[in-house]
Design a protein around this motif. Sequence first.
Motif, PDB file in Angstrom:
ATOM      1  N   HIS A 197       0.873  -1.158  -0.162  1.00  0.00           N
ATOM      2  CA  HIS A 197       0.058  -0.030   0.191  1.00  0.00           C
ATOM      3  C   HIS A 197       0.852   1.394  -0.045  1.00  0.00           C
ATOM      4  O   HIS A 197       0.647   2.329  -0.594  1.00  0.00           O
ATOM      5  CB  HIS A 197      -1.005  -0.016   0.980  1.00  0.00           C
TER       6      HIS A 197
ATOM      7  N   ASN B 263      -2.399 -10.309  -6.292  1.00  0.00           N
ATOM      8  CA  ASN B 263      -3.274 -11.165  -5.625  1.00  0.00           C
ATOM      9  C   ASN B 263      -2.287 -12.280  -4.754  1.00  0.00           C
ATOM     10  O   ASN B 263      -2.904 -13.166  -4.223  1.00  0.00           O
ATOM     11  CB  ASN B 263      -4.223 -11.926  -6.582  1.00  0.00           C
TER      12      ASN B 263
ATOM     13  N   ARG C 165     -20.904  -9.088  -6.060  1.00  0.00           N
ATOM     14  CA  ARG C 165     -19.688  -8.768  -6.770  1.00  0.00           C
ATOM     15  C   ARG C 165     -19.597  -8.618  -8.328  1.00  0.00           C
ATOM     16  O   ARG C 165     -18.928  -7.795  -8.833  1.00  0.00           O
ATOM     17  CB  ARG C 165     -18.971 -10.274  -6.665  1.00  0.00           C
TER      18      ARG C 165
ATOM     19  N   THR D  12     -12.925  -2.970  -7.855  1.00  0.00           N
ATOM     20  CA  THR D  12     -12.558  -3.950  -7.614  1.00  0.00           C
ATOM     21  C   THR D  12     -13.132  -4.747  -6.200  1.00  0.00           C
ATOM     22  O   THR D  12     -12.862  -3.967  -5.190  1.00  0.00           O
ATOM     23  CB  THR D  12     -10.963  -3.911  -7.279  1.00  0.00           C
TER      24      THR D  12
ATOM     25  N   ASP E  92     -13.887  -6.551  -3.042  1.00  0.00           N
ATOM     26  CA  ASP E  92     -13.023  -6.906  -1.829  1.00  0.00           C
ATOM     27  C   ASP E  92     -13.675  -8.023  -1.251  1.00  0.00           C
ATOM     28  O   ASP E  92     -12.974  -9.065  -0.728  1.00  0.00           O
ATOM     29  CB  ASP E  92     -12.436  -5.641  -0.894  1.00  0.00           C
ATOM     30  N   TYR E  93     -14.883  -7.547  -0.506  1.00  0.00           N
ATOM     31  CA  TYR E  93     -15.523  -8.489   0.399  1.00  0.00           C
ATOM     32  C   TYR E  93     -16.907  -8.345   0.413  1.00  0.00           C
ATOM     33  O   TYR E  93     -17.217  -7.231   0.230  1.00  0.00           O
ATOM     34  CB  TYR E  93     -14.825  -8.550   1.498  1.00  0.00           C
TER      35      TYR E  93
ATOM     36  N   SER F 252     -20.167  -4.078   2.479  1.00  0.00           N
ATOM     37  CA  SER F 252     -19.078  -4.519   1.442  1.00  0.00           C
ATOM     38  C   SER F 252     -17.927  -3.560   1.341  1.00  0.00           C
ATOM     39  O   SER F 252     -18.098  -2.285   1.442  1.00  0.00           O
ATOM     40  CB  SER F 252     -19.620  -4.697   0.348  1.00  0.00           C
TER      41      SER F 252
ATOM     42  N   GLY G 106     -15.134  -2.300  -1.673  1.00  0.00           N
ATOM     43  CA  GLY G 106     -14.665  -2.503  -3.049  1.00  0.00           C
ATOM     44  C   GLY G 106     -13.746  -1.287  -3.324  1.00  0.00           C
ATOM     45  O   GLY G 106     -13.976  -0.368  -2.778  1.00  0.00           O
ATOM     46  N   ASN G 107     -12.651  -1.362  -4.009  1.00  0.00           N
ATOM     47  CA  ASN G 107     -11.888  -0.099  -4.338  1.00  0.00           C
ATOM     48  C   ASN G 107     -11.815   0.436  -5.775  1.00  0.00           C
ATOM     49  O   ASN G 107     -12.079  -0.589  -6.579  1.00  0.00           O
ATOM     50  CB  ASN G 107     -10.444  -0.491  -3.640  1.00  0.00           C
TER      51      ASN G 107
ATOM     52  N   ILE H 202     -10.661   2.692  -0.945  1.00  0.00           N
ATOM     53  CA  ILE H 202     -11.709   1.779  -0.603  1.00  0.00           C
ATOM     54  C   ILE H 202     -13.047   2.622  -0.367  1.00  0.00           C
ATOM     55  O   ILE H 202     -13.312   3.444   0.452  1.00  0.00           O
ATOM     56  CB  ILE H 202     -11.333   1.158   0.922  1.00  0.00           C
TER      57      ILE H 202
ATOM     58  N   ASP I 268     -16.332   1.435   1.727  1.00  0.00           N
ATOM     59  CA  ASP I 268     -16.738   0.326   2.840  1.00  0.00           C
ATOM     60  C   ASP I 268     -18.002   1.077   3.568  1.00  0.00           C
ATOM     61  O   ASP I 268     -17.716   2.081   4.170  1.00  0.00           O
ATOM     62  CB  ASP I 268     -15.524   0.533   3.640  1.00  0.00           C
TER      63      ASP I 268
ATOM     64  N   SER J  77      -8.055   0.256   5.517  1.00  0.00           N
ATOM     65  CA  SER J  77      -8.987   0.407   6.200  1.00  0.00           C
ATOM     66  C   SER J  77      -8.391   0.473   7.851  1.00  0.00           C
ATOM     67  O   SER J  77      -7.468   0.118   8.238  1.00  0.00           O
ATOM     68  CB  SER J  77     -10.063  -0.725   6.343  1.00  0.00           C
TER      69      SER J  77
END
Length: 401
Positions: free
Chosen positions: A44, A60, A211, A220, A222-223, A251, A253-254, A259, A261, A330
Amino acid sequence: MTMESVEEQPIVAARLPDVPFDAARLDGLLDDAGLDAVLVTSKHNIQYMLGGYRYFFYANMDAHGLSRYLPCLVYVKGRSREATYIASPMEDHERELGKFWVDSTHFNNMTSRQTAATAVSTLRHCAPRARRIGIETSFLPVDAYEVLRDGLPGVSLESATLPLELLRAVKTQAELTKLEDASTKVVEAMLAVIGQHGKGATKANIAEALRYEETVRGVTFDYCLITMGQSFNRAPSGQAWREGEVLSLDSGGNIGGYIGDLCRMAILGEPDAELEDLLAEINAIQMAARGPVLAGARGGDVFAAPEAMLARSPHRERLDFVAHGMGIVSHEAPWLTGRSAVPYEAYHANRPLEAGMVLSIETTLLHPRRGFIKLEDTVAVTETGWTAFGDAGRGWNSVGG
């Protein structure tokens, strides 16, 4: 035209790209920490200091063979233009595409030990008198540390985590735009998914649909943390949505590493009076937290009104509130409390907020009968107060039977 008639043209030096971060701010932070130089090795911070660059091949994973990918930026205080980027041989192709602002690069390092050895030789050459070198202690393998320690006798290797985190605390307008875009699109994706699903849809169905919706919006994924009904389990599963049950979608996503969130609520059917009251209480806590947000305001004041409201609530034993920094990590700066589930000191509790800082504000209720109810919002600090990113859909989003 004869050779004699050709006028001699002046030689114009190629202009180097601008340093993509506030080098003077970093120099001051290193000076405060007593550091002569810093070795940046986290993905980062590499991304931040290289102006958004992250090598796609290792996006990844880090492992290869018996070692790992370990990029390193060598930065000597006060000499930003002499920074050196050390990385994989394959990244030489990225240099050909003009991805790096640094003039000095070494692309011959396929292992963490090789990266560290190149960092040693670089420091010996460009900073032979440096005696205190900052490292990212949480992002430096032991084998690389051993090479640095043995190759730099008489040098103290010390943590540079705090100055590097503080460097990123105040976002540029370009960073704020990415955070706003990511937040807005994550919420848009959530609302689209809620509108497309109903009775019988499983948590796994909905998470996969989210997703997709984030991805088609250029985010992108993330979760996805998802709950249904009375369960507090937030993992995607085969649990099916039933009439009258609440759904929470949380969720991240970036976009470009920044991010979004957020958390939004839905119900299969229409919310009854109790659910309306519960979400209204959570919303009131969320809005109370925004009240003191202002450049120059004490960071800890963000918690004052919400904590008083939690203390008065009949649900206080099951309510939780937190506000934390948001960016490419985060829970990055500002750090407003020492009571977060993610442990750190409340560094900014008694320090002023600065315009350009970004906060994630979240309130969660674990209700024994109605389930998991939560709002999570993102706000940026401004000179006159705050501005919210992705603020749609904060009530009960109903999709019918």
